[in-house]
Design a protein around this motif. Sequence first.
Motif, PDB file in Angstrom:
ATOM      1  N   GLU A 171      80.552  -1.637 173.781  1.00  0.00           N
ATOM      2  CA  GLU A 171      81.092  -0.993 172.583  1.00  0.00           C
ATOM      3  C   GLU A 171      81.818  -2.030 171.751  1.00  0.00           C
ATOM      4  O   GLU A 171      82.499  -2.903 172.297  1.00  0.00           O
ATOM      5  CB  GLU A 171      82.067   0.127 172.975  1.00  0.00           C
ATOM      6  N   ILE A 172      81.674  -1.926 170.442  1.00  0.00           N
ATOM      7  CA  ILE A 172      82.388  -2.823 169.537  1.00  0.00           C
ATOM      8  C   ILE A 172      83.848  -2.391 169.508  1.00  0.00           C
ATOM      9  O   ILE A 172      84.151  -1.204 169.380  1.00  0.00           O
ATOM     10  CB  ILE A 172      81.765  -2.784 168.133  1.00  0.00           C
ATOM     11  N   ALA A 173      84.755  -3.375 169.664  1.00  0.00           N
ATOM     12  CA  ALA A 173      86.189  -3.093 169.657  1.00  0.00           C
ATOM     13  C   ALA A 173      86.899  -4.225 168.931  1.00  0.00           C
ATOM     14  O   ALA A 173      86.897  -5.361 169.404  1.00  0.00           O
ATOM     15  CB  ALA A 173      86.712  -2.978 171.086  1.00  0.00           C
ATOM     16  N   ASP A 174      87.473  -3.930 167.775  1.00  0.00           N
ATOM     17  CA  ASP A 174      88.121  -4.954 166.951  1.00  0.00           C
ATOM     18  C   ASP A 174      87.146  -6.099 166.707  1.00  0.00           C
ATOM     19  O   ASP A 174      86.046  -5.880 166.254  1.00  0.00           O
ATOM     20  CB  ASP A 174      89.427  -5.425 167.593  1.00  0.00           C
ATOM     21  N   ASP A 175      87.512  -7.335 167.078  1.00  0.00           N
ATOM     22  CA  ASP A 175      86.627  -8.485 166.870  1.00  0.00           C
ATOM     23  C   ASP A 175      85.758  -8.769 168.082  1.00  0.00           C
ATOM     24  O   ASP A 175      84.912  -9.651 168.048  1.00  0.00           O
ATOM     25  CB  ASP A 175      87.457  -9.745 166.547  1.00  0.00           C
TER      26      ASP A 175
END
Length: 148
Positions: free
Chosen positions: A126-130
């Motif tokens: 999952e994409i999380a912040d950078d």
Amino acid sequence: MRIALSDLAAMERFGASIAGALRLGDVVALSGGLGAGKTTLARAIIAALGFSGEVPSPSFSIVEPYAPPAVRLPLAHADFYRLARPEEAEEIGLDDYRQGAVLIAEWPDHAGGFAHEPGCLSITLEIADDGRIAIVEGGADWLGRMPR
């Protein structure tokens, strides 16, 4: 288990940890949306297994095989995104690629999934912040050798 992958170096370390624990017959099932990092993690695993060349995405070929001595273990890197139905995995000869090898499977649900197999390491990115978060679940065969 949730693992924070803050940058590319963290993804490469995680890939090396997975590669160090792999055994013949294992499946690394990589899920997540487009751009979540599935191919990046697959490339990190393949590099950690000793492959020094460019690792193409198998988006169009569907399966890219790798064999010793280029890698420590024979493996097949598959991207099932383009499959319209799970039966197509059988039609392309997936069982032949898997025999005596490790399978790295992107979009595993398009091939019917592998989570029911004891040798499956399921990773959802999952994409999380950078960076990314890896949600990791191992089948029974992964007890005592889960990557960190």
